[in-house]
Write an enzyme that holds these catalytic residues in place. Structure first.
Site, PDB file in Angstrom:
ATOM      1  N   ARG A 145       0.822  -1.217   0.000  1.00  0.00           N
ATOM      2  CA  ARG A 145       0.000   0.000   0.000  1.00  0.00           C
ATOM      3  C   ARG A 145       0.849   1.258   0.000  1.00  0.00           C
ATOM      4  O   ARG A 145       0.406   2.305   0.480  1.00  0.00           O
ATOM      5  CB  ARG A 145      -0.860   0.007   1.255  1.00  0.00           C
ATOM      6  CG  ARG A 145      -1.737  -1.217   1.370  1.00  0.00           C
ATOM      7  CD  ARG A 145      -2.390  -1.276   2.711  1.00  0.00           C
ATOM      8  NE  ARG A 145      -3.387  -2.346   2.744  1.00  0.00           N
ATOM      9  CZ  ARG A 145      -4.255  -2.525   3.730  1.00  0.00           C
ATOM     10  NH1 ARG A 145      -4.240  -1.720   4.772  1.00  0.00           N
ATOM     11  NH2 ARG A 145      -5.123  -3.504   3.680  1.00  0.00           N
ATOM     12  N   CYS A 164       1.228  16.142 -13.307  1.00  0.00           N
ATOM     13  CA  CYS A 164       1.455  15.295 -14.492  1.00  0.00           C
ATOM     14  C   CYS A 164       1.976  13.938 -14.060  1.00  0.00           C
ATOM     15  O   CYS A 164       1.356  12.919 -14.322  1.00  0.00           O
ATOM     16  CB  CYS A 164       2.399  16.001 -15.452  1.00  0.00           C
ATOM     17  SG  CYS A 164       1.573  17.411 -16.187  1.00  0.00           S
ATOM     18  N   ASP A 187       5.038  16.191 -21.945  1.00  0.00           N
ATOM     19  CA  ASP A 187       5.680  17.085 -22.907  1.00  0.00           C
ATOM     20  C   ASP A 187       7.033  16.431 -23.188  1.00  0.00           C
ATOM     21  O   ASP A 187       7.990  16.603 -22.432  1.00  0.00           O
ATOM     22  CB  ASP A 187       5.816  18.467 -22.229  1.00  0.00           C
ATOM     23  CG  ASP A 187       6.513  19.498 -23.083  1.00  0.00           C
ATOM     24  OD1 ASP A 187       7.182  19.137 -24.063  1.00  0.00           O
ATOM     25  OD2 ASP A 187       6.385  20.694 -22.735  1.00  0.00           O
ATOM     26  N   ALA A 288       4.948  25.587 -23.556  1.00  0.00           N
ATOM     27  CA  ALA A 288       3.524  25.935 -23.709  1.00  0.00           C
ATOM     28  C   ALA A 288       2.891  26.134 -22.345  1.00  0.00           C
ATOM     29  O   ALA A 288       2.993  25.268 -21.484  1.00  0.00           O
ATOM     30  CB  ALA A 288       2.803  24.807 -24.450  1.00  0.00           C
TER      31      ALA A 288
HETATM   32  N1  LIG Z   1       4.011  22.659 -21.265  1.00  0.00           N
HETATM   33  C1  LIG Z   1       4.590  22.222 -20.149  1.00  0.00           C
HETATM   34  N2  LIG Z   1       5.598  21.341 -20.225  1.00  0.00           N
HETATM   35  C2  LIG Z   1       6.204  20.866 -19.102  1.00  0.00           C
HETATM   36  O1  LIG Z   1       7.120  20.031 -19.242  1.00  0.00           O
HETATM   37  C3  LIG Z   1       5.753  21.325 -17.838  1.00  0.00           C
HETATM   38  C4  LIG Z   1       4.704  22.265 -17.763  1.00  0.00           C
HETATM   39  N3  LIG Z   1       4.139  22.699 -18.939  1.00  0.00           N
HETATM   40  N4  LIG Z   1       4.260  22.774 -16.600  1.00  0.00           N
HETATM   41  C5  LIG Z   1       4.728  22.241 -15.316  1.00  0.00           C
HETATM   42  C6  LIG Z   1       6.091  21.694 -15.398  1.00  0.00           C
HETATM   43  C7  LIG Z   1       7.249  22.651 -15.523  1.00  0.00           C
HETATM   44  N5  LIG Z   1       8.238  21.828 -16.235  1.00  0.00           N
HETATM   45  C8  LIG Z   1       9.291  22.360 -16.968  1.00  0.00           C
HETATM   46  C9  LIG Z   1       9.329  23.707 -17.244  1.00  0.00           C
HETATM   47  C10 LIG Z   1      10.363  24.242 -17.989  1.00  0.00           C
HETATM   48  C11 LIG Z   1      11.371  23.417 -18.441  1.00  0.00           C
HETATM   49  C12 LIG Z   1      12.477  24.038 -19.235  1.00  0.00           C
HETATM   50  O2  LIG Z   1      12.391  25.177 -19.668  1.00  0.00           O
HETATM   51  N6  LIG Z   1      13.571  23.346 -19.482  1.00  0.00           N
HETATM   52  C13 LIG Z   1      14.675  23.813 -20.313  1.00  0.00           C
HETATM   53  C14 LIG Z   1      15.597  24.764 -19.583  1.00  0.00           C
HETATM   54  C15 LIG Z   1      16.028  24.283 -18.227  1.00  0.00           C
HETATM   55  C16 LIG Z   1      17.074  25.183 -17.544  1.00  0.00           C
HETATM   56  O3  LIG Z   1      17.487  26.224 -18.088  1.00  0.00           O
HETATM   57  O4  LIG Z   1      17.500  24.808 -16.428  1.00  0.00           O
HETATM   58  C17 LIG Z   1      15.432  22.601 -20.852  1.00  0.00           C
HETATM   59  O5  LIG Z   1      16.167  22.786 -21.824  1.00  0.00           O
HETATM   60  O6  LIG Z   1      15.263  21.504 -20.311  1.00  0.00           O
HETATM   61  C18 LIG Z   1      11.344  22.064 -18.158  1.00  0.00           C
HETATM   62  C19 LIG Z   1      10.311  21.537 -17.421  1.00  0.00           C
HETATM   63  C20 LIG Z   1       7.686  20.543 -16.522  1.00  0.00           C
HETATM   64  N7  LIG Z   1       6.289  20.877 -16.611  1.00  0.00           N
HETATM   65  O1  LIG Z   2       6.307  17.006 -14.790  1.00  0.00           O
HETATM   66  C1  LIG Z   2       5.690  17.412 -15.799  1.00  0.00           C
HETATM   67  C2  LIG Z   2       4.745  18.423 -15.720  1.00  0.00           C
HETATM   68  C3  LIG Z   2       4.103  18.805 -16.843  1.00  0.00           C
HETATM   69  N1  LIG Z   2       4.357  18.223 -18.030  1.00  0.00           N
HETATM   70  C4  LIG Z   2       3.646  18.718 -19.244  1.00  0.00           C
HETATM   71  C5  LIG Z   2       2.681  17.820 -19.952  1.00  0.00           C
HETATM   72  C6  LIG Z   2       1.776  18.811 -20.662  1.00  0.00           C
HETATM   73  O2  LIG Z   2       2.413  19.248 -21.855  1.00  0.00           O
HETATM   74  C7  LIG Z   2       1.712  19.983 -19.684  1.00  0.00           C
HETATM   75  C8  LIG Z   2       0.497  19.906 -18.779  1.00  0.00           C
HETATM   76  O3  LIG Z   2      -0.643  20.176 -19.514  1.00  0.00           O
HETATM   77  P1  LIG Z   2      -2.085  19.509 -19.198  1.00  0.00           P
HETATM   78  O4  LIG Z   2      -3.001  20.262 -20.097  1.00  0.00           O
HETATM   79  O5  LIG Z   2      -2.366  19.742 -17.760  1.00  0.00           O
HETATM   80  O6  LIG Z   2      -1.960  18.064 -19.545  1.00  0.00           O
HETATM   81  O7  LIG Z   2       2.876  19.861 -18.885  1.00  0.00           O
HETATM   82  C9  LIG Z   2       5.310  17.231 -18.130  1.00  0.00           C
HETATM   83  O8  LIG Z   2       5.603  16.687 -19.217  1.00  0.00           O
HETATM   84  N2  LIG Z   2       5.931  16.847 -16.993  1.00  0.00           N
END
Ligand SMILES: Nc1nc(=O)c2c([nH]1)NC[C@@H]1CN(c3ccc(C(=O)N[C@@H](CCC(=O)O)C(=O)O)cc3)CN21
Ligand SMILES: O=c1ccn([C@H]2C[C@H](O)[C@@H](COP(=O)(O)O)O2)c(=O)[nH]1
Length: 289
Positions: A145, A164, A187, A288
């Site tokens: 559990r 997610c 994503d 996004a």
């Molecule tokens: N559209 C979306 N995709 C995501 O992966 C995601 C969300 N939203 N919302 C919640 C979190 C936030 N997360 C994120 C957000 C930004 C990066 C990012 O910009 N990464 C870049 C730069 C990292 C850095 O400079 O340290 C990369 O190249 O990995 C990665 C994950 C994962 N999650």
């Molecule tokens: O840990 C994470 C957090 C977020 N994501 C991505 C997956 C989607 O592209 C967006 C969340 O959008 P929803 O409309 O809520 O599904 O963020 C991820 O890959 N990993």
């Protein structure tokens, strides 16, 4: 067993070849989408599932997981330990900006770690899921559990984003700890590059503070997508030749949940370091909101 990056690149190619282009309402973006993938990582020898076909910012990813384990609810708390990923969802997601439960700038609400450490029970008390799991692991009885979940349907309207990676289920067999992690939305170019090492980090740190050996992670992926403005960059990334998988080291000074909650610092190279990480140049994928 295939390496994590072989599994990752196979998924990327599958999406590019077979993905269905749909319109996502929340982000108002096109997404090339496939449903379901099952990844497996062997964490027993220290292997750390980082992609090498671009630079992975692994300290940022580890910091994000530590923020969840501490129950953070504000993008600035994440930033204070070197994770900058939450500002966009805290301050730019249109539905969240209009939400009366949002407590102001940088708030992410009752999301992720808040549910982990402070799930509300009907009497108004708190349930600390992480503490319960660690206590049960230390007790050493067979227990099926050991589930921690960030997905609380009763409070989804109080969070900037539905979690997610929403559920982590631990299992012990003969002194070895296993983790099954469930992810509803992926994503693939951005999020998954963080999520793969996060699952292994979670298994390793919980094994270390519970006195168990780390085994495997089973990572269950449901809606796997590439946003339309990421597709061309991904076509370039999959042409790159993957390099060796690196190894994650965690200082054995980290012994308890309290250590993790107080002085542990994901940016400290004496607490966490990666050996043998060579990678192709960074690729800046659009995000996004
Ligand atoms: N559209 C979306 N995709 C995501 O992966 C995601 C969300 N939203 N919302 C919640 C979190 C936030 N997360 C994120 C957000 C930004 C990066 C990012 O910009 N990464 C870049 C730069 C990292 C850095 O400079 O340290 C990369 O190249 O990995 C990665 C994950 C994962 N999650
Ligand atoms: O840990 C994470 C957090 C977020 N994501 C991505 C997956 C989607 O592209 C967006 C969340 O959008 P929803 O409309 O809520 O599904 O963020 C991820 O890959 N990993």
């Amino acid at each position: 067993m295939k390496t994590a990056e072989q599994q990752y690149l196979a998924l990327c190619r599958r999406i590019l070849e077979e993905g269905v282009l749909i319109k996502n309402q929340r982000t108002n973006k096109g997404c090339l989408t496939v449903i379901n993938a099952d990844f497996e990582y062997d964490a027993s020898g220290g292997g750390f599932p980082l992609v090498t076909t671009r630079k992975a910012f692994w300290r940022n990813a580890v910091a994000e997981m530590i923020g969840y384990l501490r129950g953070y609810d504000n993008a600035n708390q994440f930033a204070s330990i070197g994770c900058n990923t939450w500002f966009a969802n805290a301050n730019e997601t249109p539905a969240w900006l209009d939400n009366p439960h949002r407590k102001g700038k940088d708030d992410i609400g009752r999301a992720y770690g808040v549910q982990l450490r402070n799930w509300r029970n009907p009497e108004g008390g708190k349930v600390d899921q992480l503490h319960k799991v660690v206590d049960a692991l230390k007790a050493g009885y067979d227990n099926r559990r050991l589930i921690m979940t960030f997905h609380n349907p009763g409070e989804l309207d109080r969070a900037a984003l539905d979690a997610c990676m929403h559920t982590h289920h631990f299992s012990v067999l003969e002194g070895t700890l296993y983790l099954t992690s469930y992810q509803r939305s992926i994503d693939v170019p951005l999020g998954l590059v963080f999520n793969m090492p996060q699952t292994v980090f979670l298994l390793r740190i919980i094994a270390q503070i519970s006195g168990l050996k780390p085994g495997k992670v089973f990572h269950k992926l449901v809606n796997c997508h590439i946003y339309d403005n990421q597709i061309e960059l991904m076509r370039e990334q999959v042409e790159r030749v993957p390099l060796e998988q690196p190894t994650l080291h965690i200082s054995d000074r980290i012994k308890t949940l309290n250590d993790l909650e107080t002085w542990v610092d994901p940016q400290d190279p004496e607490q966490f370091w990666v050996e043998g990480y060579e990678h192709h140049p960074a690729i800046k994928y659009p995000f996004a909101c």
